[in-house]
Design an enzyme around this catalytic site. Structure first.
Site, PDB file in Angstrom:
ATOM      1  N   ASP A   1       1.640 -13.834  -0.622  1.00  0.00           N
ATOM      2  CA  ASP A   1       2.876 -13.402   0.000  1.00  0.00           C
ATOM      3  C   ASP A   1       3.559 -14.657   0.560  1.00  0.00           C
ATOM      4  O   ASP A   1       2.991 -15.347   1.404  1.00  0.00           O
ATOM      5  CB  ASP A   1       2.534 -12.426   1.144  1.00  0.00           C
ATOM      6  CG  ASP A   1       3.619 -11.419   1.394  1.00  0.00           C
ATOM      7  OD1 ASP A   1       4.786 -11.783   1.279  1.00  0.00           O
ATOM      8  OD2 ASP A   1       3.292 -10.267   1.731  1.00  0.00           O
TER       9      ASP A   1
ATOM     10  N   ASP B   1       5.031  -2.172   5.038  1.00  0.00           N
ATOM     11  CA  ASP B   1       6.259  -1.861   5.780  1.00  0.00           C
ATOM     12  C   ASP B   1       6.565  -0.371   5.794  1.00  0.00           C
ATOM     13  O   ASP B   1       7.641   0.040   6.228  1.00  0.00           O
ATOM     14  CB  ASP B   1       7.458  -2.588   5.141  1.00  0.00           C
ATOM     15  CG  ASP B   1       7.443  -4.074   5.409  1.00  0.00           C
ATOM     16  OD1 ASP B   1       6.806  -4.497   6.395  1.00  0.00           O
ATOM     17  OD2 ASP B   1       8.056  -4.816   4.624  1.00  0.00           O
TER      18      ASP B   1
HETATM   19  O1  TEU Z   1      10.429  -7.358   5.175  1.00  0.00           O
HETATM   20  C1  TEU Z   1      11.783  -7.610   4.909  1.00  0.00           C
HETATM   21  C2  TEU Z   1      12.708  -6.633   5.395  1.00  0.00           C
HETATM   22  O2  TEU Z   1      13.880  -6.785   5.124  1.00  0.00           O
HETATM   23  C3  TEU Z   1      12.374  -5.597   6.400  1.00  0.00           C
HETATM   24  O3  TEU Z   1      13.573  -5.158   6.921  1.00  0.00           O
HETATM   25  C4  TEU Z   1      11.772  -4.403   5.901  1.00  0.00           C
HETATM   26  O4  TEU Z   1      12.743  -3.702   5.215  1.00  0.00           O
HETATM   27  C5  TEU Z   1      11.318  -3.632   7.101  1.00  0.00           C
HETATM   28  O5  TEU Z   1      10.102  -4.183   7.498  1.00  0.00           O
HETATM   29  C6  TEU Z   1      11.107  -2.215   6.828  1.00  0.00           C
HETATM   30  O6  TEU Z   1      10.674  -1.579   7.968  1.00  0.00           O
HETATM   31  C7  TEU Z   1       9.588  -8.447   5.111  1.00  0.00           C
HETATM   32  C8  TEU Z   1       8.138  -8.040   5.321  1.00  0.00           C
HETATM   33  O7  TEU Z   1       7.732  -7.197   4.289  1.00  0.00           O
HETATM   34  C9  TEU Z   1       7.968  -7.437   6.669  1.00  0.00           C
HETATM   35  O8  TEU Z   1       6.649  -7.038   6.900  1.00  0.00           O
HETATM   36  C10 TEU Z   1       8.352  -8.467   7.688  1.00  0.00           C
HETATM   37  O9  TEU Z   1       8.308  -7.889   8.952  1.00  0.00           O
HETATM   38  C11 TEU Z   1       9.741  -9.040   7.415  1.00  0.00           C
HETATM   39  O10 TEU Z   1       9.926  -9.420   6.060  1.00  0.00           O
HETATM   40  C12 TEU Z   1       9.935 -10.285   8.213  1.00  0.00           C
HETATM   41  O11 TEU Z   1       9.143 -11.289   7.661  1.00  0.00           O
END
Ligand code: TEU
Length: 593
Positions: A137, A368
């Site tokens: 990641d 997420d």
């Molecule tokens: O998420 C990117 C993102 O745009 C987030 O808004 C996501 O849609 C949101 O977490 C949904 O609830 C990435 C990662 O997947 C996330 O875990 C991180 O918190 C975020 O980037 C910041 O790095």
């Protein structure tokens, strides 16, 4: 005359010879699945099933209540037993964990809670020995405020790292408004006294955005990516990458943006120049695969994966997974439920688009998201089993690379915390604070979060029915273990041939042995059916029909135009699968017509 004939024959012979040569020489990255024409543009990453591990929650080896790399090592055989081809590892780099590793303070080191670089090397070796590829990641839109680059940048405008970030000098007044998520004030600028300037952070203030407009920063990132590739990792998931390019003239936000990430933040002026540069400098040098966390509409997402543009291989989109929330309220589920027919149409739109160009992904959960069983299935004891298997059938029969989230293979469900104190996630805590500050209804907020919060998907893996579900020997785990582990766990399901776990293993094998499920055309059937997701997959004159009942009541599919008379069951979640289009509650069946 004779001479011409000989010439013509010779030419024909050369053509045949050439054709033979071109069909036997497979381009790099192609595999040998039988009966798939080369015109399908075969690639290993299209055929792979990806399994996401959230290391914090997978297996703790030292009793501190936090999962770690040695823990993963101890579960390598389990991962192998699933039949998956590739693991996506959520961030394992050094991090102060404001956003659980999505805030990186050293890209070439391992988070102390997770272990050491030699643990990482051993884990990678273990996966490789088992023929499981590893996806890292890559969180490079932003880093952590603890990163030495940022610390130096904050010390003086003369720091060589000042331009690794986006700044607004305070002598120019207040910066133009930008909104942020994970910020209590929803404000994306933070003042820094020593430099008398504001820095930009689309996420938390502990996650300063990196300045991709600076070529020196981009070269640092590429170098770091090569470091991991040299170790032998097989690809990258590019976190929030769509946000990396910014309009540094910082014009006022267009009125119509309305907080829409996809349409505004994800469309920086040089985004795709950087993706192409990254491809040239890093990705093209090795046989790897890449997936973008892409945002926006089809046209925007397609740019990442259109092969002619030479950017990334796969993309995942948010339109379907974010469906069914109330407008302008943070992930608040609509009490009326969601419009199933519209949801199917979203999948149809994206699947059709990726059929023309590029390659998509298919998922119902990740770190997420809440647990897919609670959000898209039914986690009551009566339907847990059937609806988990039904959702798995959906993921495994759609067109696009499946990304499957750890724990879903045993039907883990939302923990549904009652108290805010039980939560860990910065996203939830920020939004709670915002609702509170506005004097909003906190009870209603917490009720909604029982369905949608990210922590629901982050509780520890349930291995067995012993203390802490076999996840940890520690008395306290970083997030509580879901109390249903006594019955919902790997050990119990491993032994049961009809378990959710063994259904997952079976359907993974089906997908891998059946090119129709990977390369076959996809066509929605009975589009307006309010309960059943139905589609055909076809290839080389053969057709599979996938039927999934998303409801707790019996449902009938209109199969006009399809001949079910000789239908053969390829897989189904009930002991006696339906072959006549009448589906039992949460029934899923794949028929060969
Ligand atoms: O998420 C990117 C993102 O745009 C987030 O808004 C996501 O849609 C949101 O977490 C949904 O609830 C990435 C990662 O997947 C996330 O875990 C991180 O918190 C975020 O980037 C910041 O790095």
């Amino acid at each position: 005359m004779m001479k011409n004939l000989i010439k013509a024959l010779a030419c024909a012979f050369m053509v045949v010879l050439y054709a033979c040569n071109t069909t036997t020489q497979k381009p790099e990255g192609q595999t040998n699945t039988p009966s798939v024409p080369d015109s399908l543009d075969k690639k290993w990453w299209k055929e792979a099933v990806v399994y996401q591990i959230y290391p914090r929650s997978f297996q703790d080896s030292d009793g501190d209540g936090i999962g770690d790399l040695k823990g993963i090592i101890s579960r390598l055989d389990y991962v192998k037993s699933l039949g998956v081809d590739m693991v996506w590892l959520s961030p394992i780099y050094s991090s102060p964990n404001k956003d659980n590793g999505y805030d990186i303070s050293d890209y070439q080191n391992i988070m102390k809670e997770f272990g050491t670089m030699s643990d990482f090397d051993m884990m990678l070796k273990g996966f490789k020995e088992r023929n499981v590829k590893v996806f890292m990641d890559m969180v490079v839109n932003h880093c952590s405020s603890e990163h030495p680059w940022f610390k130096s940048a904050c010390s003086s405008r003369n720091s060589p790292y000042y331009n690794y970030f986006h700044w607004w000098p305070a002598e120019k007044g207040k910066p133009p408004y930008r909104w942020s998520i994970f910020d209590e004030k929803a404000y994306a600028w933070e003042y820094n006294k020593p430099t008398n300037s504001y820095y930009l952070h689309y996420f938390a203030d502990a996650q300063p955005d990196l300045n991709w407009e600076n070529p020196a920063l981009r070269q640092e990132i590429y170098k770091m990516m090569r470091f991991w590739l040299d170790k032998g990792v097989d690809g990258f998931r590019l976190d929030a990458i769509a946000f990396c390019s910014k309009d540094t003239t910082l014009p006022p936000l267009p009125k119509e943006y309305d907080g829409n990430w996809g349409m505004y933040y994800a469309s920086g002026p040089h985004l795709h120049d950087y993706m192409q540069e990254m491809n040239r400098e890093v990705f093209s040098k090795k046989e790897i695969a890449t997936v973008a966390e892409a945002m926006g509409d089809v046209e925007r997402v397609m740019k990442f994966v259109d092969p002619a543009r030479k950017e990334l291989n796969m993309a995942y989109y948010f339109e379907a997974i974010d469906f069914g929330y109330l407008p302008k309220e943070y992930k608040m589920p609509d009490p009326k439920g969601y419009d199933f027919v519209k949801w199917k149409q979203i999948y149809a739109k994206w699947t059709d688009a990726f059929a023309k160009k590029g390659w998509g992904t298919i998922y119902l959960a990740n770190h997420d998201q809440p647990r897919m069983l609670t959000r898209w299935g039914n986690d009551s004891p009566e339907f847990r089993d059937m609806s988990s298997k039904m959702l798995t059938t959906f993921i495994m029969s759609m067109r696009g690379t499946p990304y499957y989230y750890f724990g879903d293979e045993i039907g883990m469900s939302n923990i549904k915390f009652d108290k805010v104190e039980d939560y860990n996630d910065i996203e939830l805590l920020t939004n709670y604070a915002q609702v509170k500050a506005k004097g909003g209804d906190l009870k209603r907020f917490l009720n909604g979060m029982k369905i949608s919060s990210r922590d629901n998907g982050r509780t520890p893996m349930q291995w067995d029915s012993t203390f802490q579900a076999g996840f940890s020997t520690g008395s306290k785990t970083w997030l509580k273990v879901n109390p249903n582990y006594i019955s919902v766990n790997v050990q119990a399901q491993d032994k049961d041939p009809n378990s959710i776990l063994n259904y997952f293993r079976k359907i993974v094998q089906l997908r891998k042995s059946e090119p129709i499920l990977i390369y076959g055309d996809w066509k929605l059937v009975d589009e307006k059916n309010p309960s059943v997701f139905a589609y055909t997959r076809s290839l080389n004159g053969r057709t599979l029909l996938a039927l999934m009942n998303f409801k707790a009541t019996e449902a009938k599919v209109n199969t006009t135009g399809l001949d079910l008379n000789k239908a053969k069951v390829r897989i189904g979640n009930y002991a006696t699968p339906s072959v006549n289009g009448i589906l039992k509650p949460y029934e899923a069946v794949i028929l060969e017509l």
